[in-house]
Design a protein around this motif. Structure first.
Motif, mmCIF file in Angstrom:
data_model
loop_
_atom_site.group_PDB
_atom_site.id
_atom_site.type_symbol
_atom_site.label_atom_id
_atom_site.label_comp_id
_atom_site.label_asym_id
_atom_site.label_seq_id
_atom_site.Cartn_x
_atom_site.Cartn_y
_atom_site.Cartn_z
ATOM 1 N N THR A 20 -1.510 -6.050 2.463
ATOM 2 C CA THR A 20 -0.319 -5.298 3.054
ATOM 3 C C THR A 20 0.595 -5.979 3.796
ATOM 4 O O THR A 20 1.898 -5.952 3.618
ATOM 5 N N GLN A 21 0.149 -6.808 4.824
ATOM 6 C CA GLN A 21 1.004 -7.602 5.718
ATOM 7 C C GLN A 21 1.694 -8.667 5.050
ATOM 8 O O GLN A 21 2.956 -8.910 5.296
ATOM 9 N N ALA A 22 0.940 -9.252 3.799
ATOM 10 C CA ALA A 22 1.731 -10.235 3.140
ATOM 11 C C ALA A 22 2.764 -9.472 2.466
ATOM 12 O O ALA A 22 3.904 -10.093 2.154
ATOM 13 N N ALA A 23 2.679 -8.479 1.966
ATOM 14 C CA ALA A 23 3.596 -7.670 0.982
ATOM 15 C C ALA A 23 4.835 -7.179 2.027
ATOM 16 O O ALA A 23 5.981 -7.502 1.470
ATOM 17 N N LYS A 24 4.436 -6.811 3.193
ATOM 18 C CA LYS A 24 5.753 -6.550 4.026
ATOM 19 C C LYS A 24 6.507 -7.815 4.526
ATOM 20 O O LYS A 24 7.757 -7.606 4.361
ATOM 21 N N LEU A 25 5.782 -9.035 4.647
ATOM 22 C CA LEU A 25 6.793 -10.201 4.983
ATOM 23 C C LEU A 25 7.567 -10.662 3.717
ATOM 24 O O LEU A 25 8.720 -11.045 3.891
ATOM 25 N N ARG A 26 6.887 -10.525 2.522
ATOM 26 C CA ARG A 26 7.560 -10.806 1.729
ATOM 27 C C ARG A 26 8.868 -9.946 0.966
ATOM 28 O O ARG A 26 9.419 -10.328 -0.012
ATOM 29 N N GLY A 27 8.524 -8.714 1.439
ATOM 30 C CA GLY A 27 9.427 -7.708 0.561
ATOM 31 C C GLY A 27 9.066 -7.123 -0.671
ATOM 32 O O GLY A 27 9.959 -6.906 -1.572
ATOM 33 N N VAL A 28 7.685 -7.011 -0.890
ATOM 34 C CA VAL A 28 7.206 -6.727 -2.315
ATOM 35 C C VAL A 28 6.191 -5.684 -1.796
ATOM 36 O O VAL A 28 5.722 -5.529 -0.782
ATOM 37 N N THR A 29 5.718 -5.004 -2.925
ATOM 38 C CA THR A 29 4.623 -4.072 -2.818
ATOM 39 C C THR A 29 3.208 -4.981 -2.819
ATOM 40 O O THR A 29 2.899 -5.803 -3.216
ATOM 41 N N PRO A 30 2.146 -3.899 -2.199
ATOM 42 C CA PRO A 30 0.646 -4.764 -2.015
ATOM 43 C C PRO A 30 0.268 -4.923 -3.307
ATOM 44 O O PRO A 30 -0.474 -5.908 -3.576
ATOM 45 N N GLY A 31 0.729 -4.055 -4.345
ATOM 46 C CA GLY A 31 0.234 -4.299 -5.776
ATOM 47 C C GLY A 31 0.845 -5.542 -6.268
ATOM 48 O O GLY A 31 -0.060 -6.259 -7.137
ATOM 49 N N ALA A 32 1.871 -5.878 -5.813
ATOM 50 C CA ALA A 32 2.530 -7.019 -6.491
ATOM 51 C C ALA A 32 1.788 -8.676 -5.939
ATOM 52 O O ALA A 32 1.380 -9.698 -6.608
ATOM 53 N N ILE A 33 1.281 -8.268 -4.636
ATOM 54 C CA ILE A 33 0.588 -9.381 -3.899
ATOM 55 C C ILE A 33 -0.698 -9.415 -4.507
ATOM 56 O O ILE A 33 -1.261 -10.461 -4.989
ATOM 57 N N SER A 34 -1.325 -8.189 -4.796
ATOM 58 C CA SER A 34 -2.685 -7.928 -5.560
ATOM 59 C C SER A 34 -2.709 -8.911 -6.843
ATOM 60 O O SER A 34 -3.532 -9.282 -7.364
ATOM 61 N N ASN A 35 -1.652 -8.652 -7.648
ATOM 62 C CA ASN A 35 -1.337 -9.112 -8.995
ATOM 63 C C ASN A 35 -1.439 -10.741 -9.040
ATOM 64 O O ASN A 35 -1.959 -11.327 -9.789
ATOM 65 N N HIS A 36 -0.705 -11.129 -8.008
ATOM 66 C CA HIS A 36 -0.517 -12.605 -7.821
ATOM 67 C C HIS A 36 -2.063 -13.174 -7.554
ATOM 68 O O HIS A 36 -2.328 -14.170 -8.228
#
Length: 88
Positions: A20-36
């Motif tokens: 979640t924090q990574a998503a906020k920093l990168r301006g994407v959804t947590p789902g996008a982070i999870s997919n990567h």
């Protein structure tokens, strides 16, 4: 193939300690982070993170990957700086 974007995402999750924090920093959804991260784990096989609710802990495989991933990102930053210097 592992992409630079996946490596960068991985490093951000390690730095922030959560998807979640990574998503906020990168301006994407947590789902996008999870997919990567899922893509990396599928490619490499062992899990890179142990998921426990909203928190993530890096696994031994993740620690090994992190060592190299941070070096790759450091090299990319150096390349960008050197190329920028040539533009001037």
């Amino acid at each position: 193939m592992i992409t630079l974007s996946q490596i960068d995402t991985f490093c951000t999750v390690v730095e922030r300690g959560s998807f979640t924090q990574a998503a906020k920093l990168r301006g994407v959804t947590p789902g996008a982070i999870s997919n990567h991260i899922h893509g990396l784990e599928t490619r490499l096989q062992p899990p890179l993170f142990k998921r426990d609710g909203g928190a993530v802990k890096i696994t031994p495989a993740g620690k090994t990957f992190a060592k190299h991933a941070t070096e790759i990102m450091r090299h990319i930053a150096q390349i960008e700086m050197r190329i920028d210097a040539l533009k001037q």
